[in-house]
Write a protein that holds these residues in place. Structure first.
Motif, short mmCIF file in Angstrom:
data_model
loop_
_atom_site.label_atom_id
_atom_site.label_comp_id
_atom_site.label_asym_id
_atom_site.label_seq_id
_atom_site.Cartn_x
_atom_site.Cartn_y
_atom_site.Cartn_z
N LEU A 135 -0.98 11.20 11.38
CA LEU A 135 -2.09 10.14 11.51
C LEU A 135 -1.66 9.13 12.65
O LEU A 135 -0.46 9.05 12.95
N ARG A 136 -2.78 8.72 13.15
CA ARG A 136 -2.49 7.59 14.20
C ARG A 136 -3.50 6.62 14.01
O ARG A 136 -4.54 6.73 13.51
N TYR A 137 -3.09 5.46 13.64
CA TYR A 137 -3.84 4.00 13.43
C TYR A 137 -3.28 2.99 14.19
O TYR A 137 -2.16 2.86 14.64
N ALA A 162 -9.42 13.43 5.67
CA ALA A 162 -10.33 12.43 5.54
C ALA A 162 -9.86 11.40 4.50
O ALA A 162 -9.86 10.14 4.64
N ASN A 163 -9.65 11.88 3.36
CA ASN A 163 -9.25 11.15 2.17
C ASN A 163 -7.59 10.29 2.57
O ASN A 163 -7.64 8.99 2.07
N THR A 164 -6.82 10.94 3.22
CA THR A 164 -5.57 10.07 3.68
C THR A 164 -5.88 9.00 4.47
O THR A 164 -5.29 8.07 4.50
N CYS A 165 -6.84 9.31 5.87
CA CYS A 165 -6.97 8.35 6.66
C CYS A 165 -7.78 7.21 5.89
O CYS A 165 -7.38 5.94 6.02
N ARG A 166 -8.61 7.50 4.99
CA ARG A 166 -9.50 6.39 4.24
C ARG A 166 -8.62 5.65 3.33
O ARG A 166 -8.57 4.51 3.51
N GLY A 167 -7.47 6.35 2.91
CA GLY A 167 -6.49 5.54 1.81
C GLY A 167 -5.65 4.57 2.74
O GLY A 167 -5.46 3.58 2.32
N VAL A 168 -5.49 5.22 3.80
CA VAL A 168 -4.41 4.42 4.67
C VAL A 168 -5.19 3.06 5.20
O VAL A 168 -4.71 1.96 5.16
N GLU A 169 -6.26 3.22 5.72
CA GLU A 169 -7.21 2.26 5.87
C GLU A 169 -7.89 1.08 4.80
O GLU A 169 -7.55 -0.07 5.09
N GLY A 222 0.74 -1.18 -0.15
CA GLY A 222 0.14 0.08 -0.12
C GLY A 222 0.82 1.21 -0.21
O GLY A 222 1.93 1.30 0.53
N ARG A 223 0.28 2.36 -0.85
CA ARG A 223 1.08 3.50 -0.72
C ARG A 223 -0.26 4.49 -1.01
O ARG A 223 -1.25 4.26 -1.68
N LEU A 224 0.03 5.82 -0.66
CA LEU A 224 -0.68 6.82 -1.06
C LEU A 224 -0.15 7.64 -2.30
O LEU A 224 1.06 7.76 -2.37
N GLY A 225 -1.23 7.95 -3.05
CA GLY A 225 -0.67 8.89 -4.16
C GLY A 225 -1.57 10.14 -4.26
O GLY A 225 -2.26 10.45 -3.39
N SER A 226 -1.17 10.67 -5.58
CA SER A 226 -2.09 12.06 -5.76
C SER A 226 -3.63 11.71 -5.80
O SER A 226 -4.27 12.85 -5.74
N SER A 227 -4.06 10.42 -6.00
CA SER A 227 -5.43 10.43 -6.07
C SER A 227 -6.02 10.82 -4.76
O SER A 227 -7.28 11.01 -4.34
N MET A 228 -5.32 10.68 -3.39
CA MET A 228 -5.88 11.33 -2.17
C MET A 228 -5.99 12.76 -2.21
O MET A 228 -6.74 13.07 -1.20
N THR A 269 -7.06 0.02 11.31
CA THR A 269 -8.18 0.31 11.75
C THR A 269 -8.23 1.60 12.55
O THR A 269 -6.99 1.94 12.98
N GLY A 270 -9.04 2.26 12.72
CA GLY A 270 -9.18 3.31 13.89
C GLY A 270 -8.37 4.61 13.72
O GLY A 270 -7.59 5.21 14.32
N CYS A 271 -7.96 4.73 12.06
CA CYS A 271 -7.31 6.08 11.74
C CYS A 271 -7.94 7.35 12.27
O CYS A 271 -9.01 7.58 12.02
N ARG A 272 -7.07 8.23 12.78
CA ARG A 272 -7.30 9.52 13.09
C ARG A 272 -6.32 10.68 12.82
O ARG A 272 -5.07 10.06 12.65
N VAL A 273 -6.80 11.75 12.66
CA VAL A 273 -5.95 12.66 12.15
C VAL A 273 -5.30 13.21 13.41
O VAL A 273 -5.96 13.71 14.48
N THR A 274 -4.01 13.49 13.53
CA THR A 274 -3.39 13.95 14.76
C THR A 274 -2.74 15.46 14.38
O THR A 274 -2.63 16.21 15.38
N GLN A 275 -2.54 15.69 13.35
CA GLN A 275 -2.36 17.06 12.94
C GLN A 275 -2.81 17.23 11.32
O GLN A 275 -2.61 16.59 10.48
N SER A 276 -3.69 18.29 11.33
CA SER A 276 -4.48 18.39 10.31
C SER A 276 -3.51 19.24 9.11
O SER A 276 -2.70 19.88 9.36
#
Length: 91
Positions: free
Chosen positions: A50-52, A76-83, A26-32, A61-68
């Motif tokens: 993030l923290r998860y 929100a997209n970043t957390c969803r992408g990580v999960e 898994g990785r995050l890309g510009s689609s996030m 699971t349980g992803c939450r933003v620790t620094q917006s």
């Protein structure tokens, strides 16, 4: 993670010599990045903290933003992408 396993911040005892989870897929890309932000100069400079949790099956699971990033939809997209995308070899 949230647990006390050596370096966690929970109340569990854990063992300091445990191997931490290792990301294997898994990785995050510009689609996030929301489309409205992609046209902005420097869009790639957003940072989201993030923290998860990594479950026993390696899923996140349980992803939450620790620094917006300052952009709620990007956060929100970043957390969803990580999960959805990240998988780990559990500790």
């Amino acid at each position: 993670g949230f647990g006390g396993g050596g370096r966690g911040d929970g109340t569990g005892g854990g063992y300091a010599d445990e191997t931490p989870p290792r990301r294997v897929r898994g990785r995050l890309g510009s689609s996030m990045i929301p489309e409205r932000l992609r046209d902005r100069p420097g869009f790639h400079r957003y940072t989201v903290g993030l923290r998860y949790r990594v479950e026993a099956d390696g899923r996140v699971t349980g992803c939450r933003v620790t620094q917006s990033s300052g952009e709620a939809d990007l956060d929100a997209n970043t957390c969803r992408g990580v999960e959805e995308r990240f998988r780990y070899r559990p500790a």
